[in-house]
Design a protein around this motif. Structure first.
Motif, PDB file in Angstrom:
ATOM      1  N   GLU A  22       0.844  -1.194   0.000  1.00 28.84           N
ATOM      2  CA  GLU A  22       0.000   0.000   0.000  1.00 28.84           C
ATOM      3  C   GLU A  22       0.877   1.240   0.000  1.00 28.84           C
ATOM      4  OE1 GLU A  22      -3.974   1.588   2.346  1.00 28.84           O
ATOM      5  OE2 GLU A  22      -2.337   0.736   3.525  1.00 28.84           O
ATOM      6  N   SER A  23       0.592   2.170  -0.914  1.00 26.84           N
ATOM      7  CA  SER A  23       1.354   3.409  -0.947  1.00 26.84           C
ATOM      8  C   SER A  23       0.846   4.361   0.138  1.00 26.84           C
ATOM      9  CB  SER A  23       1.227   4.080  -2.318  1.00 26.84           C
ATOM     10  OG  SER A  23      -0.102   4.566  -2.515  1.00 26.84           O
ATOM     11  N   TRP A  25       0.035   7.502  -0.243  1.00 25.87           N
ATOM     12  CA  TRP A  25      -1.107   8.274  -0.732  1.00 25.87           C
ATOM     13  C   TRP A  25      -2.385   7.449  -0.672  1.00 25.87           C
ATOM     14  CZ3 TRP A  25      -0.897  13.156  -0.586  1.00 25.87           C
ATOM     15  CH2 TRP A  25       0.272  13.848  -0.888  1.00 25.87           C
ATOM     16  N   ASP A  26      -2.284   6.149  -0.966  1.00 29.16           N
ATOM     17  CA  ASP A  26      -3.459   5.272  -0.848  1.00 29.16           C
ATOM     18  C   ASP A  26      -3.940   5.209   0.598  1.00 29.16           C
ATOM     19  OD1 ASP A  26      -3.479   4.716  -3.535  1.00 29.16           O
ATOM     20  OD2 ASP A  26      -2.289   2.879  -3.343  1.00 29.16           O
ATOM     21  N   LEU A  29      -5.801   8.406   1.367  1.00 26.77           N
ATOM     22  CA  LEU A  29      -7.121   8.368   0.739  1.00 26.77           C
ATOM     23  C   LEU A  29      -8.061   7.436   1.496  1.00 26.77           C
ATOM     24  CD1 LEU A  29      -6.159   8.327  -3.062  1.00 26.77           C
ATOM     25  CD2 LEU A  29      -7.157  10.217  -1.750  1.00 26.77           C
ATOM     26  N   ARG A  30      -7.521   6.344   1.994  1.00 26.40           N
ATOM     27  CA  ARG A  30      -8.351   5.416   2.773  1.00 26.40           C
ATOM     28  C   ARG A  30      -8.794   6.069   4.083  1.00 26.40           C
ATOM     29  NH1 ARG A  30      -6.895   1.317   6.240  1.00 26.40           N
ATOM     30  NH2 ARG A  30      -4.701   1.383   5.581  1.00 26.40           N
TER      31      ARG A  30
END
Length: 334
Positions: A22-23, A25-26, A29-30
């Motif tokens: 998982e990045s 930024w992800d 966003l999550r």
């Protein structure tokens, strides 16, 4: 200052811990997706309402000086100032006054004097708020500022890099000031005499703006507006904390503590408090309330990013509407 901001944002971003695959930024966003959106929109409303109150308070300062401006033009000028502040620290104060000059022909030196007085009043209210908060949450705040994490931040290589950057920036600024002064004194004397009357006029305008608070017709209303502005600032923090499951349970006193820490971070002259806010607020959540760092850092990014987005949208719209209003005024005069 932009370099310091970029460094602190990078430093904060590096502290985000994510699982494999998982990045970062992800992960942010999550975290955004998990937020209770109505509370975020209420926080945005509190932010906009605080700016409306600031615009109305500015009108009170300008009225004794003979300048009767509309709330719409005052609000647009305030928002243009916040918009410019995101790129140029403290540049918004001048931009706000210039925008009002374009709309109402209020002399910039006079309006800037009222802005200086506004900042003095805000500083007084901030000191009062800090004092009250320290008495209410004394143990927590002392524990935070005496914690090993704060010592590590200020004494480690990261802290040294931050201090070194500020030192270099300060030296460059001093050199620039010395060169400008030297250039002025080496110029022909008639230039100084030519502009002396203009400088005196500007100083008189600045003085009249600063002293406008002593000529207020509605002093009680001015104090009420100031109190409501800071109440809205506090609600902005509290409502965003309610929006996230990790911080929703902390309560109003915890929100006051984090608000004070965030206020100290915002007082540092960086664009919109970016960087310093992203360092101190997560530390407060981690040290005082045991919020996991992988939750505290994304929360701070989203909180600050959400408030910044409000300023960008409303500020850009105000800049656009100011231009339209200026053209309408010019057409009306013709």
């Amino acid at each position: 200052m932009l370099g310091v901001t970029a460094f602190l944002l990078w430093l904060s971003f590096q502290n985000i811990q994510v699982s494999n695959g998982e990045s970062k930024w992800d992960f942010i966003l999550r975290t955004w997706d998990s937020a209770n959106k109505p509370f975020l929109f209420l926080s945005a409303f509190a932010a906009i309402f605080s700016h409306v109150l600031r615009a109305e308070r500015w009108k009170l300062l300008l009225k004794p000086l003979g300048h009767h401006i509309s709330l719409g033009h005052s609000f647009m000028s305030v928002m243009v100032g916040y918009f410019i502040n995101l790129a140029i620290p403290r540049g918004g104060e001048v931009s706000r006054c210039y925008n009002l000059y374009r709309l109402h022909r209020v002399p910039v030196d006079v309006s800037f004097g009222t802005v200086v007085m506004e900042r003095i009043i805000d500083l007084i209210f901030l000191i009062i708020l800090l004092t009250v908060a320290f008495f209410i949450e004394l143990d927590n705040l002392l524990y935070f500022f005496q914690s090993d994490e704060i010592r590590r931040l200020t004494s480690s290589d990261r802290g040294s890099s931050f201090s070194y950057t500020l030192l270099v920036g300060g030296i460059v600024f001093v050199i620039a000031v010395v060169l400008v002064i030297r250039y002025i004194f080496n110029s022909k004397r008639y230039l100084a005499l030519r502009y002396m009357s203009k400088i005196r006029g500007m100083m008189r305008g600045l003085k009249s703006g600063v002293t406008s608070i002593f000529k207020l017709e509605k002093r009680v209303l001015f104090i009420v507006y100031s109190l409501l502005i800071w109440l809205c600032y506090y609600l902005m923090m509290y409502l965003v904390m309610l929006a996230f499951p990790e911080t929703a349970h902390l309560g109003i006193l915890a929100a006051l503590t984090i608000f004070v820490i965030g206020g100290i971070a915002m007082a540092i002259p960086l664009p919109g408090g970016a960087g310093s806010f992203h360092i101190l607020v997560p530390l407060g959540l981690v040290i005082l309330y045991s919020i996991p760092e992988e939750k505290a850092v994304p929360f701070t990014f989203i909180f600050h990013g959400w408030q910044t987005l409000v300023i960008i949208v409303v500020g850009a719209l105000s800049l656009f509407l100011s231009q339209i209003s200026k053209k309408k005024i010019e057409i009306y005069k013709k």
